[in-house]
Design a protein around this motif. Sequence first.
Motif, mmCIF file in Angstrom:
data_model
loop_
_atom_site.group_PDB
_atom_site.id
_atom_site.type_symbol
_atom_site.label_atom_id
_atom_site.label_comp_id
_atom_site.label_asym_id
_atom_site.label_seq_id
_atom_site.Cartn_x
_atom_site.Cartn_y
_atom_site.Cartn_z
ATOM 1 N N ARG A 97 -2.830 6.920 -18.189
ATOM 2 C CA ARG A 97 -4.211 5.771 -19.131
ATOM 3 C C ARG A 97 -4.932 4.499 -17.578
ATOM 4 O O ARG A 97 -4.338 5.315 -16.516
ATOM 5 N N PRO A 98 -5.951 4.421 -17.637
ATOM 6 C CA PRO A 98 -6.549 3.981 -17.092
ATOM 7 C C PRO A 98 -5.629 2.643 -16.041
ATOM 8 O O PRO A 98 -4.958 1.689 -17.296
ATOM 9 N N THR A 99 -6.350 2.389 -15.014
ATOM 10 C CA THR A 99 -5.209 1.345 -14.520
ATOM 11 C C THR A 99 -6.340 0.370 -13.508
ATOM 12 O O THR A 99 -7.352 0.508 -12.846
ATOM 13 N N ALA A 100 -5.437 -0.638 -13.093
ATOM 14 C CA ALA A 100 -6.588 -1.748 -12.720
ATOM 15 C C ALA A 100 -6.154 -2.186 -11.185
ATOM 16 O O ALA A 100 -6.594 -3.030 -10.223
ATOM 17 N N SER A 101 -4.665 -2.060 -10.931
ATOM 18 C CA SER A 101 -4.030 -2.116 -9.798
ATOM 19 C C SER A 101 -2.948 -1.863 -9.838
ATOM 20 O O SER A 101 -2.285 -1.010 -10.902
ATOM 21 N N PHE A 102 -2.464 -0.777 -8.774
ATOM 22 C CA PHE A 102 -1.600 0.337 -8.451
ATOM 23 C C PHE A 102 -0.767 0.127 -7.121
ATOM 24 O O PHE A 102 -1.380 0.011 -6.436
ATOM 25 N N ALA A 103 -0.035 0.600 -6.825
ATOM 26 C CA ALA A 103 1.419 0.270 -5.615
ATOM 27 C C ALA A 103 1.126 2.155 -5.714
ATOM 28 O O ALA A 103 1.259 2.970 -5.405
ATOM 29 N N SER B 17 2.710 2.154 8.744
ATOM 30 C CA SER B 17 1.852 1.948 7.267
ATOM 31 C C SER B 17 3.193 1.111 6.313
ATOM 32 O O SER B 17 3.677 0.390 6.881
ATOM 33 N N ALA B 18 2.587 0.309 5.134
ATOM 34 C CA ALA B 18 3.169 -0.185 4.522
ATOM 35 C C ALA B 18 2.788 -0.140 2.593
ATOM 36 O O ALA B 18 2.075 0.515 2.446
ATOM 37 N N TYR B 19 3.477 -0.716 1.767
ATOM 38 C CA TYR B 19 3.905 -0.972 0.748
ATOM 39 C C TYR B 19 2.608 -2.066 0.783
ATOM 40 O O TYR B 19 2.141 -2.967 1.255
ATOM 41 N N VAL B 20 1.544 -1.328 0.029
ATOM 42 C CA VAL B 20 0.646 -2.477 -0.927
ATOM 43 C C VAL B 20 0.895 -2.410 -2.066
ATOM 44 O O VAL B 20 1.031 -0.878 -3.002
ATOM 45 N N GLN B 21 -0.856 -3.786 -2.818
ATOM 46 C CA GLN B 21 -1.057 -3.043 -4.390
ATOM 47 C C GLN B 21 -2.177 -2.958 -4.458
ATOM 48 O O GLN B 21 -3.125 -3.881 -3.560
ATOM 49 N N LEU B 22 -3.370 -2.078 -4.815
ATOM 50 C CA LEU B 22 -4.247 -2.025 -4.730
ATOM 51 C C LEU B 22 -5.219 -2.419 -6.339
ATOM 52 O O LEU B 22 -5.093 -1.963 -7.048
ATOM 53 N N LYS B 23 -5.693 -3.784 -5.460
ATOM 54 C CA LYS B 23 -7.008 -4.115 -7.464
ATOM 55 C C LYS B 23 -7.833 -4.275 -6.789
ATOM 56 O O LYS B 23 -8.776 -4.293 -6.231
ATOM 57 N N LEU B 24 -8.504 -3.177 -8.300
ATOM 58 C CA LEU B 24 -9.345 -2.614 -9.059
ATOM 59 C C LEU B 24 -10.103 -3.312 -8.942
ATOM 60 O O LEU B 24 -10.114 -4.316 -9.979
ATOM 61 N N GLU B 25 -12.202 -3.320 -8.760
ATOM 62 C CA GLU B 25 -12.439 -4.259 -9.200
ATOM 63 C C GLU B 25 -13.406 -3.007 -10.327
ATOM 64 O O GLU B 25 -14.196 -3.626 -11.418
ATOM 65 N N GLU B 26 -13.249 -2.558 -11.514
ATOM 66 C CA GLU B 26 -13.149 -1.519 -12.236
ATOM 67 C C GLU B 26 -12.225 -0.234 -12.464
ATOM 68 O O GLU B 26 -11.284 -0.278 -11.693
ATOM 69 N N PRO B 27 -11.578 -0.316 -13.699
ATOM 70 C CA PRO B 27 -10.834 0.922 -13.926
ATOM 71 C C PRO B 27 -10.633 2.279 -13.760
ATOM 72 O O PRO B 27 -11.737 2.633 -13.424
ATOM 73 N N LEU B 28 -9.861 2.830 -13.325
ATOM 74 C CA LEU B 28 -9.599 4.205 -12.683
ATOM 75 C C LEU B 28 -8.463 5.470 -12.826
ATOM 76 O O LEU B 28 -8.070 4.384 -13.407
ATOM 77 N N VAL B 29 -8.014 6.322 -12.754
ATOM 78 C CA VAL B 29 -7.150 6.813 -13.615
ATOM 79 C C VAL B 29 -6.580 7.092 -11.910
ATOM 80 O O VAL B 29 -6.805 8.910 -11.133
ATOM 81 N N VAL B 30 -5.266 7.308 -12.503
ATOM 82 C CA VAL B 30 -4.482 8.155 -11.589
ATOM 83 C C VAL B 30 -2.657 8.177 -11.450
ATOM 84 O O VAL B 30 -2.778 6.980 -12.137
ATOM 85 N N GLY B 31 -2.089 9.060 -10.779
ATOM 86 C CA GLY B 31 -1.003 9.084 -11.452
ATOM 87 C C GLY B 31 0.069 8.951 -10.082
ATOM 88 O O GLY B 31 -0.144 9.715 -9.321
ATOM 89 N N ARG B 32 0.991 9.694 -9.994
ATOM 90 C CA ARG B 32 2.483 9.010 -9.048
ATOM 91 C C ARG B 32 2.047 10.122 -8.507
ATOM 92 O O ARG B 32 2.341 11.001 -9.723
ATOM 93 N N GLY B 33 1.956 10.293 -7.478
ATOM 94 C CA GLY B 33 2.077 11.311 -6.095
ATOM 95 C C GLY B 33 0.382 11.678 -5.753
ATOM 96 O O GLY B 33 0.105 12.522 -4.927
#
Length: 629
Positions: free
Chosen positions: A267-273, A318-334
């Motif tokens: 499902r689309p996401t607006a924010s992923f880690a 390297s670091a853990y980040v959260q990417l906040k999107l300006e439009e929804p897109l589709v990503v999966g774990r990995g």
Amino acid sequence: MKHYIIGTAGHVDHGKSALIRALTGVETDRFPEERERGISIDIGFAPFPLPSGRRAAVIDVPGHEKFIRNMLAGITGIDAVILVVAADEGVMPQTREHLDILRLLEVKKGLIAITKIDLVDAEMVELVEADIRDAVAGTFLENAPCCPVSSVTGEGLQDLLRTVDALLEETEPKDTTAFARLPIDRAFVRPGFGTVVTGTLVGGIIREGDRLELLPLGLDVRVRGLQVHGEKVERAEAGQRVAVNLSGIERSDVRRGHVLCAPGVLRPTASFAARLHLLESWSRELKHGERVHLHTGTSEALARVLLLEGDALLPGESAYVQLKLEEPLVVGRGDRYIIRSYSPVHTMGGGVVIEPHAGYKRSQAAAAIAELKVKESGGTGGVIAETLLRSGMTPLPLNELARRTGVPVEALRAELPGLAGDLRELEGGLWIHRRGFGRFCEAVRAELEAFYAQHPLRSGLGKEELRRRLGLGGKEFAALVAAAEAAGELRVVRDRLALPGRTPALDAEQARLAEAVRAKVAEAGFSPLSVAELKQQVPGRDTEEVIIYLTEQGEAVRVGDDLIVAAAAMEEAVRRTREHLRQHGRVTVAEFRDLLGTSRKYALPLLEWLDEQRITRRAGDERLPGPNA
């Protein structure tokens, strides 16, 4: 059949398109502007035949810095890369940037092609190779084979082909047992057909007639037709370049970056880690909240990088980040992703998606990072997936899965929906890894192919026999069969399993035997012949197989151990029995014998067959109406 995608990479005007044209005979520059300017602007594709017969396709990417966004849309999902460096120029800026992108996307396999060797002498080729070796030191290409070639004279091309072939021999193909997923890189209208989209199928299988979901729009679409390299096919597998003709959608609805996939999985996401690695070669620190161009699959979107700790990330860190999107897109774990600076646009870094739907707060950074560490290392979901993967093609119920993983049932129920990409739920609350389900389908196909080779006239193999051969429990086998039938992997024919689309056919001699058997069976009526008697009266090498063929086709019925009755005669027996039961409410063996005008020897097995069909039911020495009377 294994399928592979090969990508090109390298600086502009280093001969990538010319090399593909020389190897495949295909012109990958599709636009007049590309041919006029002599440079690739967008990605191009070609089938890539190899000496071993291995099936591959090649993606040609533009080398100019202005078209890196197009290069990123094409390079994602490749299995191996050919890094192209011209002998008259050596390593150039886009050589290095493309190499950085390949590293960030974790491409594992590749080789180096030194092109245009017809323009320089042998000493220059050696100098360029040394220059390349310095550039790729410490990368996956450090020990990669290097092939000097000329697309003009043909020198070295056969050696390059053999090297690619050997490279793919060691390359793991994409997973056809995963859910279907096709990131779209082109969309157009074909007159008479409608909307067509193309892309690299990165997982699973797509079949003609499948219902798929177009994301991030959430539209339900149907596959009207499929093509692979211009040829119509009924199914496409992971690792193939595919053109999909869709119904239920207008061309204006779909664009590059959209994703076709199995319904309900993503499902689309607006924010992923994610974990983000900033390139060592990047010139400055990355600040919290910085705006960037984000690329993943064939998608591009603007996003802000939210650091979960600290206010800046230094080059090489390297670091853990959260990417906040300006439009929804589709990503999966990995999934892998790339970030590029907002303006001017250059590649900064990239990493891997850990949590596709994230809503962490910096005020709770410690808890968020602890959770991401668990998820990155596999976490609860990883333990569940690994346990089911080890279970192979034996699905597990929740209580057994809880026992093996140490995860409580309620926690499993909460975790399992998020693992839909790796796992599959079957009837009866059973769970299996998608690779395990794929192994089951492959094992069934292998057993049926072997069975057909030995018994070409039979429609399929008995369920119980196949279950026994595979060593599965009844409940587990039934659930797997139901899922495989729904997926179009096999067909259930009464008590047998068959491969879809397979219809047994009689040859001339078998057809002659079939006619003779039909005549004998019809003549016998209610005093049926046994298989042994039929074989004696209709001699032939395939008589017994023909008898089985006729029973499986519904022309005859096997009664008891080996009596063969014409289907028309059995229908008449059923009609007479039902009429008798309506009039008298019961029937004895003697009455049934007289009803059919046969002897007790045949009446008894015929009556027992009626019991099995639940037309009658035994009550002492009599038969009463059964549920199907």
